[in-house]
Design an enzyme around this catalytic site. Structure first.
Site, PDB file in Angstrom:
ATOM      1  N   SER A 109      76.963  34.564 -38.777  1.00 49.52           N
ATOM      2  CA  SER A 109      76.261  35.692 -39.386  1.00 49.52           C
ATOM      3  C   SER A 109      74.781  35.535 -39.105  1.00 49.52           C
ATOM      4  O   SER A 109      74.164  34.532 -39.511  1.00 49.52           O
ATOM      5  CB  SER A 109      76.495  35.704 -40.904  1.00 49.52           C
TER       6      SER A 109
ATOM      7  N   HIS B  59      78.562  38.440 -36.460  1.00 52.12           N
ATOM      8  CA  HIS B  59      78.638  39.198 -37.717  1.00 52.12           C
ATOM      9  C   HIS B  59      77.223  39.654 -38.081  1.00 52.12           C
ATOM     10  O   HIS B  59      76.303  38.844 -38.187  1.00 52.12           O
ATOM     11  CB  HIS B  59      79.210  38.269 -38.785  1.00 52.12           C
TER      12      HIS B  59
ATOM     13  N   ASP C  98      74.898  41.650 -40.777  1.00 51.72           N
ATOM     14  CA  ASP C  98      74.831  42.112 -42.166  1.00 51.72           C
ATOM     15  C   ASP C  98      73.788  43.207 -42.312  1.00 51.72           C
ATOM     16  O   ASP C  98      72.596  42.972 -42.113  1.00 51.72           O
ATOM     17  CB  ASP C  98      74.476  40.938 -43.084  1.00 51.72           C
TER      18      ASP C  98
ATOM     19  N   MET D  97      71.971  45.705 -44.833  1.00 54.52           N
ATOM     20  CA  MET D  97      71.704  45.892 -46.270  1.00 54.52           C
ATOM     21  C   MET D  97      70.642  46.964 -46.452  1.00 54.52           C
ATOM     22  O   MET D  97      69.684  47.033 -45.675  1.00 54.52           O
ATOM     23  CB  MET D  97      71.213  44.577 -46.887  1.00 54.52           C
TER      24      MET D  97
ATOM     25  N   HIS E  71      78.828  44.549 -40.889  1.00 54.11           N
ATOM     26  CA  HIS E  71      79.212  44.508 -42.307  1.00 54.11           C
ATOM     27  C   HIS E  71      78.213  45.391 -43.050  1.00 54.11           C
ATOM     28  O   HIS E  71      77.064  44.996 -43.271  1.00 54.11           O
ATOM     29  CB  HIS E  71      79.163  43.041 -42.782  1.00 54.11           C
TER      30      HIS E  71
ATOM     31  N   MET F 124      76.587  46.817 -46.032  1.00 50.95           N
ATOM     32  CA  MET F 124      76.350  46.714 -47.473  1.00 50.95           C
ATOM     33  C   MET F 124      75.357  47.808 -47.836  1.00 50.95           C
ATOM     34  O   MET F 124      74.200  47.537 -48.181  1.00 50.95           O
ATOM     35  CB  MET F 124      75.809  45.317 -47.810  1.00 50.95           C
TER      36      MET F 124
ATOM     37  N   MET G  56      85.106  39.081 -49.746  1.00 54.16           N
ATOM     38  CA  MET G  56      83.836  38.411 -50.057  1.00 54.16           C
ATOM     39  C   MET G  56      84.140  37.185 -50.909  1.00 54.16           C
ATOM     40  O   MET G  56      84.795  37.287 -51.952  1.00 54.16           O
ATOM     41  CB  MET G  56      82.885  39.332 -50.824  1.00 54.16           C
TER      42      MET G  56
ATOM     43  N   ASP H 221      83.777  35.634 -46.212  1.00 58.03           N
ATOM     44  CA  ASP H 221      82.326  35.707 -46.007  1.00 58.03           C
ATOM     45  C   ASP H 221      81.603  35.225 -47.252  1.00 58.03           C
ATOM     46  O   ASP H 221      81.704  35.838 -48.314  1.00 58.03           O
ATOM     47  CB  ASP H 221      81.958  37.168 -45.694  1.00 58.03           C
TER      48      ASP H 221
ATOM     49  N   GLY I 284      79.480  31.283 -48.395  1.00 55.55           N
ATOM     50  CA  GLY I 284      79.716  29.909 -48.841  1.00 55.55           C
ATOM     51  C   GLY I 284      80.724  29.140 -48.006  1.00 55.55           C
ATOM     52  O   GLY I 284      81.290  28.150 -48.463  1.00 55.55           O
TER      53      GLY I 284
ATOM     54  N   SER J  66      74.344  30.363 -43.091  1.00 56.76           N
ATOM     55  CA  SER J  66      73.496  29.175 -43.236  1.00 56.76           C
ATOM     56  C   SER J  66      74.164  27.928 -42.657  1.00 56.76           C
ATOM     57  O   SER J  66      73.476  27.033 -42.160  1.00 56.76           O
ATOM     58  CB  SER J  66      73.135  28.963 -44.710  1.00 56.76           C
TER      59      SER J  66
HETATM   60  C1  DX5 Z   1      76.147  37.889 -47.687  1.00 53.46           C
HETATM   61  C2  DX5 Z   1      76.510  38.222 -46.265  1.00 53.46           C
HETATM   62  C3  DX5 Z   1      76.948  37.061 -45.471  1.00 53.46           C
HETATM   63  C4  DX5 Z   1      75.977  35.908 -45.388  1.00 53.46           C
HETATM   64  C5  DX5 Z   1      76.781  34.673 -45.613  1.00 53.46           C
HETATM   65  O1  DX5 Z   1      76.062  39.024 -48.439  1.00 53.46           O
HETATM   66  O2  DX5 Z   1      77.554  39.183 -46.229  1.00 53.46           O
HETATM   67  O3  DX5 Z   1      77.439  37.424 -44.183  1.00 53.46           O
HETATM   68  O4  DX5 Z   1      75.282  35.795 -44.167  1.00 53.46           O
HETATM   69  O5  DX5 Z   1      75.931  33.601 -45.700  1.00 53.46           O
HETATM   70  P1  DX5 Z   1      76.423  32.119 -45.906  1.00 53.46           P
HETATM   71  O6  DX5 Z   1      77.409  31.820 -44.795  1.00 53.46           O
HETATM   72  O7  DX5 Z   1      75.160  31.333 -45.784  1.00 53.46           O
HETATM   73  O8  DX5 Z   1      77.050  32.029 -47.263  1.00 53.46           O
HETATM   74 ZN    ZN Z   2      78.466  39.551 -44.229  1.00 54.59          ZN
END
Ligand code: DX5
Ligand code: ZN
Length: 231
Positions: free
Chosen positions: A9, A34, A36, A38, A67, A69, A138, A177, A179, A200
Site C-alpha cells: 500500500s 494498493h 488508498d 481518501m 481502495h 475511502m 478491513m 488490509d 496491521g 508500513s
Molecule cells: C488504511 C488503508 C491501508 C493502509 C494499511 O485505511 O486502507 O491500506 O495503508 O496500512 P498498514 O499496512 O500500515 O496497516
Molecule cells: Zn487500503
C-alpha cells in the site's frame, strides 16, 4: 494452501519518490499495488486521485488496485478506471445502491470489489457476492497506516471463506488490509486471506522495500503458501 499475493500500500511510501518505490516493489516481486484514496469526509485524511493512478500506470506493469475511502464513490469510478485502475474497491458503508455501483465499475472496464469496515457485518454482502472479484475485509478502521490489527476481524475472514465455499464462488478473492506484518501475516493467511495489503510493514521496513518483500515471502513459504506464478 493456495498462493497468497502481496499488495504494497503506497500510503506509507515516500511520496517524493513514489515511482521509484513502486518500481522497487515490482522488482522485488510484489503482486499488485494498493492505492488508498481518501477524501477528508469518509475518513479524515486526504490522499490521492486519478492523476496519481495514471502516473503510476506509466511506471509499473503491476495491476493497480484502488481502495476508495470516499463518499459518493460512484462520481469517481469512470475517472479511476480511465486512469488505469484494474480493480476498484468501494466501501459498502458509502453505497446505498451497491448493486448499481458495482455494475458501474464493471461497465467502466475495471473489476468490481467491495470492502467492509470492522463493524460492518458480512450479511450485507449476501446479495452482491456473485458480482465481485474481491472482498476486502478491513482488519483496522480505515484512515491511517500503522495501526494494530483488530483480532475479531479474522473471524469475519474465516466466515467469508466459508460463505464463498458454500456458494461455489471459488474465483472471488479475500483481501485483508490494516496491521498486516510479520506478527500477523500467519494468522491472516490461516484465516483465509488471498491478498495481503501491507503499508508500513513494507515501506517502513528497516532494511528497505526489497528486503521487506523477501522477508514476507519467506514467511509465506514457511507457512506453505507459494508465490504467484509469473507471466
Ligand atoms: C488504511 C488503508 C491501508 C493502509 C494499511 O485505511 O486502507 O491500506 O495503508 O496500512 P498498514 O499496512 O500500515 O496497516
Ligand atoms: Zn487500503
Amino acid at each position: 494452501m493456495a498462493s497468497v499475493q502481496i499488495a504494497p500500500s503506497i500510503l506509507s511510501a515516500d511520496f517524493a519518490r513514489l515511482g521509484e518505490q513502486v518500481r522497487e516493489a515490482e522488482a522485488a516481486g510484489a503482486d499488485l499495488i494498493h492505492i488508498d484514496v481518501m477524501d477528508g469526509h469518509f475518513v479524515p485524511q486526504i490522499t490521492v486521485g486519478p492523476l496519481v493512478v495514471a502516473a503510476l500506470r506509466r511506471v509499473t506493469r503491476l495491476p493497480l488496485h484502488v481502495h476508495l475511502m470516499v463518499e459518493n464513490p460512484e462520481r469517481h469510478i469512470a475517472a479511476f478506471a480511465e486512469a488505469g485502475a484494474e480493480l476498484i474497491t468501494v466501501h459498502i458503508e458509502t453505497c446505498p445502491h451497491l448493486h448499481r455501483t458495482l455494475e458501474m465499475i464493471r461497465e467502466a472496464g475495471a473489476k468490481p470489489a467491495v470492502v467492509l469496515n470492522p463493524a460492518t457485518p458480512l450479511i450485507l454482502l449476501e446479495e452482491v457476492l456473485d458480482q465481485v472479484a474481491l472482498v476486502l475485509v478491513m482488519t483496522v478502521n480505515p484512515g491511517n497506516g500503522g495501526q494494530t490489527l483488530i483480532p475479531q476481524t479474522l473471524g469475519k475472514v474465516r466466515r467469508l471463506r466459508e460463505m464463498l465455499k458454500a456458494r461455489g464462488l471459488t474465483s472471488c478473492l479475500i483481501e485483508v488490509d490494516g496491521g498486516i506484518n510479520g506478527d500477523t501475516i500467519g494468522e491472516a493467511v490461516r484465516a483465509g486471506a488471498d491478498v495481503l495489503v501491507m503499508g508500513s510493514a513494507i515501506f517502513g521496513y528497516a532494511g528497505g522495500v526489497t528486503a521487506a518483500i523477501r522477508h514476507y515471502r519467506e514467511i509465506l513459504k514457511s507457512i506453505g503458501s507459494a508465490p504467484q506464478e509469473q507471466g
